[in-house]
Design an enzyme around this catalytic site. Structure first.
Site, PDB file in Angstrom:
ATOM      1  N   ASP A 156       0.843  -1.194   0.000  1.00  0.00           N
ATOM      2  CA  ASP A 156       0.000   0.000   0.000  1.00  0.00           C
ATOM      3  C   ASP A 156       0.880   1.247   0.000  1.00  0.00           C
ATOM      4  O   ASP A 156       1.920   1.271  -0.653  1.00  0.00           O
ATOM      5  CB  ASP A 156      -0.935  -0.049   1.219  1.00  0.00           C
ATOM      6  CG  ASP A 156      -2.286   0.597   0.954  1.00  0.00           C
ATOM      7  OD1 ASP A 156      -2.326   1.837   0.909  1.00  0.00           O
ATOM      8  OD2 ASP A 156      -3.282  -0.128   0.801  1.00  0.00           O
ATOM      9  N   HIS A 209      -3.435   5.668   3.865  1.00  0.00           N
ATOM     10  CA  HIS A 209      -4.206   4.485   3.480  1.00  0.00           C
ATOM     11  C   HIS A 209      -3.579   3.193   3.998  1.00  0.00           C
ATOM     12  O   HIS A 209      -4.276   2.305   4.492  1.00  0.00           O
ATOM     13  CB  HIS A 209      -4.299   4.466   1.952  1.00  0.00           C
ATOM     14  CG  HIS A 209      -5.335   3.584   1.371  1.00  0.00           C
ATOM     15  ND1 HIS A 209      -5.049   2.353   0.839  1.00  0.00           N
ATOM     16  CD2 HIS A 209      -6.667   3.761   1.204  1.00  0.00           C
ATOM     17  CE1 HIS A 209      -6.159   1.813   0.361  1.00  0.00           C
ATOM     18  NE2 HIS A 209      -7.158   2.648   0.569  1.00  0.00           N
ATOM     19  N   SER A 397     -11.286  -1.252  -0.172  1.00  0.00           N
ATOM     20  CA  SER A 397     -10.006  -1.197   0.541  1.00  0.00           C
ATOM     21  C   SER A 397     -10.173  -1.606   1.992  1.00  0.00           C
ATOM     22  O   SER A 397      -9.283  -2.220   2.588  1.00  0.00           O
ATOM     23  CB  SER A 397      -9.421   0.214   0.487  1.00  0.00           C
ATOM     24  OG  SER A 397      -8.786   0.472  -0.728  1.00  0.00           O
TER      25      SER A 397
END
Length: 673
Positions: A156, A209, A397
């Site tokens: 990520d 994220h 996600s």
């Protein structure tokens, strides 16, 4: 009647053992009004317990009548949950009047003092689990923390320290090759810390994220801060950086996949903690076929024993992108708290299952519960700021790390499992979609909703592995599904049942020793979506295990490289070719990028009414309506009438600009809400 004696000593709760079994009879035992009748029942139960072990070494210590025809049996020793389930199954098989027999399970006080634990509906916290919850809270009671925790690689935006992550949060390297994407001057192979992934082009702030995804898996529990990760205490997270400013590149992610599973990648130090699970909460454009280099990376990871889990995407489309659409990847859609498909979630025959992602519902109206999931975060808008113990998070996600955490929990319970066995357990234990959800009436959502509480119960049972080809050519190929138990059990009865796709006539062949079964059929000559079979193995003790096999009746089209087209300065008309599809689907040509004025018809006729002198690239692909081919580039060389050619001008795109456009079509984007 069982003889009296000392009961097993009371000790600290161990979720992996028991000495108690609950047996329920078909009729209420209020009819056993006499002492003699009750003693006769106890004697029969004692005999059933003794017969459950071939050597007769197990004894019934006591039997106590409960309400509704139930009896609580206490054994003379602690046994594993696996052994207790075998004893219970033996009793059910021997006594037809027994309605159920199951181990009595220990429960413990849920004393997490993490302030936002009660808001984590997505893992079953906060009371009665919601319809869309993945009930990790119940699953934890069945799994003891392992001596060696399996590793989940989160590929990520990279590693960002947070006080609630602890020692199970590991920092990996950066795989970013583009300095602009990296944004911090760190070369590939260097420090994988997330400096911020803000994008000035779109005015997006930094998302943090990677931290959010990692926290859903492994945020510390019971430390008085933040939230509790779904696999807290059971798994480690290896944070690997492949995304940066404005996204990233699929080729960088593919190298990160191979390295995370333990493969060598030039310029990167070897991975000291290879991962069993790879979490990819990222993806390319929906509908674009899996590139060869990405498929090879997934193949490498699977060959090294890793499970690859990827987000289906947040476009609300009936198709998914790469890496979720690559063979061997578990593609994860997102559902809401109330169990409907989230309105942003992509869906497709390639989706494996759904997991909690939160947000608005696609079909449910007044019954929709649109709460988001809760993760950790950071206050920084560009560079890192201060830790946030509570951040709202939704999207595929967010759904994907729930599946990754469930897989890690299974490996924590039984480290010898294979990736295929873990995948089979996740699919066969999935919950049915709720009746008023989109997925209950439409295809494209996979096997069901993630249910870790049921998945961990399969660990102690004989393990069933189902192998099926990922894709099949319509009307030609013979497909074979195989189901194999991890032990030979003579007398096992196998049943295959088709649950989706065009009806096929299948032939079943069972191994004489009862250890496996094979199903074969010819793929129908019509597109039908996935052909899915459930398989059930009824074991000699009357217990059963189940699995699922699915093949996708569609293949991505292919497109040959077109080479070069040389023409004089005049209107251009050129028929493109080189497109093929083994399924004989109707293909449509799609223009990706081209100089101003270039047009491409659905049948592949390329026209340019105002061609300029110079060299240009036209980038295009073909689609069968569900899957796309890789993009190809046609080089057009336009020369002056009677001349030797010249440079482009008059508003035409230069070669460098078009090359950037072609590359941009493969750029990754985060699959976040």
């Amino acid at each position: 009647m069982a003889t009296a004696g000392a009961l097993p000593a009371v000790r600290a709760a161990d979720a992996t053992t028991t000495h108690r079994i609950v047996v329920g009879y078909a009729s209420d035992d209020s009819t056993l009004r006499t002492t003699a009748a009750s003693d006769a029942r106890r004697s029969r139960l004692s005999a059933l317990v003794a017969a459950a072990r071939p050597d007769g070494s197990l004894r019934l210590q006591s039997a106590e009548a409960r309400r509704g025809g139930a009896w609580l049996l206490r054994l003379d020793r602690e046994v594993s949950l696996a052994e207790a389930r075998r004893i219970a199954a033996s009793m059910r098989g021997a006594e037809k009047s027994i309605r159920y027999a199951e181990p009595d399970l220990r429960v413990r006080r849920l004393d997490y003092d993490d302030p936002y634990f009660s808001t984590q509906w997505n893992i079953g916290a906060g009371g009665v689990p919601a319809a869309g919850a993945a009930d990790f809270v119940s699953a934890w009671a069945h799994v003891a923390p392992p001596a060696v925790k399996p590793v989940v690689a989160v590929i990520d935006t990279g590693y960002l320290p947070h006080a609630d992550m602890g020692a199970d949060y590991l920092k990996g390297p950066s795989f970013i090759t583009d300095p602009t994407v990296a944004g911090n001057g760190v070369a590939r192979g260097g420090d994988g810390t997330d400096p911020g992934d803000y994008c000035d082009d779109t005015s997006d702030p930094s998302s943090w994220h990677g931290l959010k995804v990692a926290s859903l898996i492994a945020a510390q529990g019971g430390n008085g801060a933040g939230i509790v990760g779904a696999a807290s205490g059971y798994a480690r997270v290896l944070s690997v950086r492949a995304l940066g400013r404005c996204g990233g590149w699929l080729s960088d992610a593919s190298d990160a996949i191979a390295w995370s599973a333990g493969a060598s990648v030039p310029g990167i130090a070897p991975n000291a903690t290879p991962a069993k699970v790879l979490n990819l909460s990222l993806g390319g454009d929906a509908g674009v076929a899996c590139p060869v280099y990405m498929q090879e990376a997934v193949n490498t990871a699977r060959s090294l024993g890793a499970l690859v889990v990827a987000a289906a995407g947040n476009d609300g489309l009936p198709t998914i992108g790469s890496p979720a659409n690559c063979d061997g990847v578990l593609a994860v859609g997102a559902h809401t708290r109330s169990g409907d498909l989230a309105d942003y979630s992509n869906y497709s025959s390639r989706v494996t299952l759904t997991a909690p992602g939160g947000g608005d519902c696609l079909r449910q109206g007044g019954s929709c519960q649109s709460d988001l999931t809760v993760s950790l975060g950071n206050s920084g808008l560009r560079e890192p700021g201060v830790d946030l113990d509570h951040a709202r998070f939704n999207g595929t996600s967010a759904a994907t790390p729930h599946v990754a955490a469930a897989a890690a929990l299974l490996w924590a319970a039984k480290p010898t499992l294979t990736a295929s066995q873990v995948e089979s357990m996740l699919l066969s234990s999935a919950k049915r979609f709720v009746s008023d959800s989109f997925c209950a009436i439409a295809s494209g959502c996979g096997a069901g909703m993630l249910d870790p509480a049921q998945a961990v119960l399969l660990v102690d049972q004989p393990i069933l592995t189902v192998v099926a080809p990922s894709g099949a050519q319509r009307g030609q190929s013979v497909v074979r599904f195989s189901a194999t138990l991890d032990r030979v059990m003579a007398g096992t009865v196998w049943t295959w049942t088709q649950v989706s796709g065009a009806t096929v006539s299948a032939t079943q062949l069972d191994a004489p020793d009862g250890g496996s079964s094979e199903l074969s059929f010819t793929v129908p000559a019509v597109r039908s979506g996935p052909i899915r079979f459930n398989v059930t193995a009824v074991l000699p003790d009357s217990s059963q295990v189940t699995g699922t096999g699915v093949t996708y009746v569609n293949n991505a089209p292919t497109l040959d490289s077109p080479g070069r087209l040389t023409t004089r300065l005049e209107a251009v008309s050129h028929q493109l070719g080189g497109a093929a599809d083994v399924d004989a689907d109707t293909l449509t040509f799609v223009l990706d990028s081209a100089p101003e004025g270039v047009k491409l018809s659905s049948s592949g006729l390329l026209t340019w009414g105002s061609a300029q002198v110079g060299t240009f690239d036209v980038v295009y692909h073909v689609t069968d309506g569900e899957l796309d081919s890789p993009s190809r580039s046609l080089e057009i060389v336009v020369t002056a009438r009677g001349g030797t050619g010249g440079s482009g001008g008059g508003g035409a795109f230069g070669f460098a600009s078009l090359l950037l456009l072609a590359l941009a079509s493969w750029a990754l984007r985060r699959t976040r809400a």
